[in-house]
Design a protein around this motif. Sequence first.
Motif, PDB file in Angstrom:
ATOM      1  N   TYR A   1       0.821  -1.214   0.000  1.00  0.00           N
ATOM      2  CA  TYR A   1       0.000   0.000   0.000  1.00  0.00           C
ATOM      3  C   TYR A   1       0.856   1.267   0.000  1.00  0.00           C
ATOM      4  O   TYR A   1       0.696   2.140  -0.860  1.00  0.00           O
ATOM      5  CB  TYR A   1      -0.930  -0.040   1.220  1.00  0.00           C
TER       6      TYR A   1
ATOM      7  N   ARG B   1      -8.020  16.631   0.681  1.00  0.00           N
ATOM      8  CA  ARG B   1      -7.120  15.853   1.503  1.00  0.00           C
ATOM      9  C   ARG B   1      -5.711  16.390   1.201  1.00  0.00           C
ATOM     10  O   ARG B   1      -5.453  16.876   0.095  1.00  0.00           O
ATOM     11  CB  ARG B   1      -7.211  14.372   1.122  1.00  0.00           C
TER      12      ARG B   1
ATOM     13  N   ASP C   1      -9.140   0.438  -8.889  1.00  0.00           N
ATOM     14  CA  ASP C   1      -7.977   1.281  -8.608  1.00  0.00           C
ATOM     15  C   ASP C   1      -6.599   0.643  -8.721  1.00  0.00           C
ATOM     16  O   ASP C   1      -6.446  -0.559  -8.878  1.00  0.00           O
ATOM     17  CB  ASP C   1      -8.152   1.927  -7.225  1.00  0.00           C
TER      18      ASP C   1
HETATM   19  O1  F6P Z   1      -9.059   9.830  -5.287  1.00  0.00           O
HETATM   20  C1  F6P Z   1      -8.487   8.773  -5.971  1.00  0.00           C
HETATM   21  C2  F6P Z   1      -8.398   7.564  -5.095  1.00  0.00           C
HETATM   22  O2  F6P Z   1      -7.744   6.559  -5.798  1.00  0.00           O
HETATM   23  C3  F6P Z   1      -9.759   7.065  -4.648  1.00  0.00           C
HETATM   24  O3  F6P Z   1     -10.292   6.173  -5.526  1.00  0.00           O
HETATM   25  C4  F6P Z   1      -9.465   6.451  -3.337  1.00  0.00           C
HETATM   26  O4  F6P Z   1     -10.559   6.653  -2.498  1.00  0.00           O
HETATM   27  C5  F6P Z   1      -8.263   7.175  -2.841  1.00  0.00           C
HETATM   28  O5  F6P Z   1      -7.650   7.785  -3.918  1.00  0.00           O
HETATM   29  C6  F6P Z   1      -7.310   6.261  -2.128  1.00  0.00           C
HETATM   30  O6  F6P Z   1      -6.762   6.919  -1.056  1.00  0.00           O
HETATM   31  P1  F6P Z   1      -6.341   6.238   0.307  1.00  0.00           P
HETATM   32  O7  F6P Z   1      -4.885   5.970   0.207  1.00  0.00           O
HETATM   33  O8  F6P Z   1      -6.615   7.211   1.376  1.00  0.00           O
HETATM   34  O9  F6P Z   1      -7.169   5.024   0.467  1.00  0.00           O
END
Ligand code: F6P
Length: 474
Positions: A92, A288, A152
Amino acid sequence: MNAILVASNRGPVSFTLSEDGSLSMRRGGGGLVSGLSEVAKDLGVLWVCAALSDGDRGAVRMAPGGRLDQAGYETGALRMLDIPPATFHRAYNAVANSTLWFVHHLLYDTPNRPHFDARFRREWESYQAYNEAFAMALAEEAPHGARVMVQDYHLSLVPAMLRGERPDLRVAHFSHTPWAPPEYFSLLPDDVAAEVLEGILGADHAGFLTARWGGAFMDCCETVLGAQVERASRTVTHEGRTTRIGTHSLGVDGKALWARASEPDVESHMAALRAQVGDRRLIVRIDRTELSKNIVRGLVAYREFLSAHPEWHGRVTHLAFAYPSRHDLPEYREYTAAVQRCAKEIEDEYATEDWDPLILNVDDDYPRSLAAYRLADVLLVNPIRDGMNLVAKEGPILSPGSALVLSREAGAAVELGEHAVTVNPYDVSATAAALHEGLTMPEAERVRRGALLATAATALPPHRWFAEQLDALG
Ligand code: F6P
């Protein structure tokens, strides 16, 4: 068993472990989760996600087979994967967020980074293992012929892995980010670049938020893999399989947003903000704290606007909400500090006893954000690059008479750009001029454009976005 499955890193809920050992559950954060949660509930989807924290792991370990719904939580059908923390962290933080996110948003300071060394190879192996865990869980849960919607950049290898296990399934992948052009995508080691593309090409349908991002993906397939790309029919054929490339923009459910924004907690935040800023005009931004959101240049633009337009001193306040994000990554912590330093410089230079030119808030507060939208005169959305940007869509719905200053590099600019004041996000002076244009735009013009923006923002609510992709799978 469920005939539609969704897979994403972050799930619809998260758990917090309190000192007395009890767990409390709340809604997960981020654009993907807000878009998908309602849809998943209404369609009875089975959602597969990762445990992100100790709280999540605590909940999963007490749930039979990781099925939180079967452990009595009101989550809708949900399986959470307890991936070993070190593997999860490398997949991650190191690969998804520090590598793929940086590539797709063009964020590297290339004289210094990236370094693809032996350490990266270990991280990449973890990313493979984490994708494998998702593929195996989906293969286990999916009934024959089910449709699986993989979300994603965290899960780009899942479609090919899943197809290897379960060729009967119909698989879609959706990218919520931009996609990098081939010359930037090729920063990745050759085998990694190929594996990412081939991972997504394991899907029957690969979806993107705009035609531009889907086009960049096709360019990468052609350049990196030598795949056969048909731009007119938007298909990519590689090693005998064809994947369709779809464009599915994501908008906002305007009614639901208004209902939430009319609740008493939002109204009391509005009253508190009004008491704080008086009758001054408001420039609002809500993000964010991501490097891609370009918050520092936005603040520098506001400073330049104040310097060029002393007539606005004492008559305008900038509300900048920059909420915490990905604090495990040093770049993000440093960026938050840079935002705070820049805000302080503006305060030091311009604040007077009875005027606060800037209110920066770094604590997440959803009802306060909704209140800020409702009070905005100008909404600033200036990302370096963004898949879509839902703030640009939510703002005009809740503040129909506000002007939108919008980066041309946000996916949302495709639908909203014509009615917004668009800017090159790197051009600080142009952004300063756009803030002035927004503030001085005649009211009738702001209202006229606001109505068009709100219509465009609500044209493709999440239900429709999801239904179109299901249809594309047949
Ligand atoms: O905004 C793009 C995105 O890929 C969203 O699809 C997803 O909610 C976010 O970014 C992922 O962010 P995080 O690392 O906080 O889960």
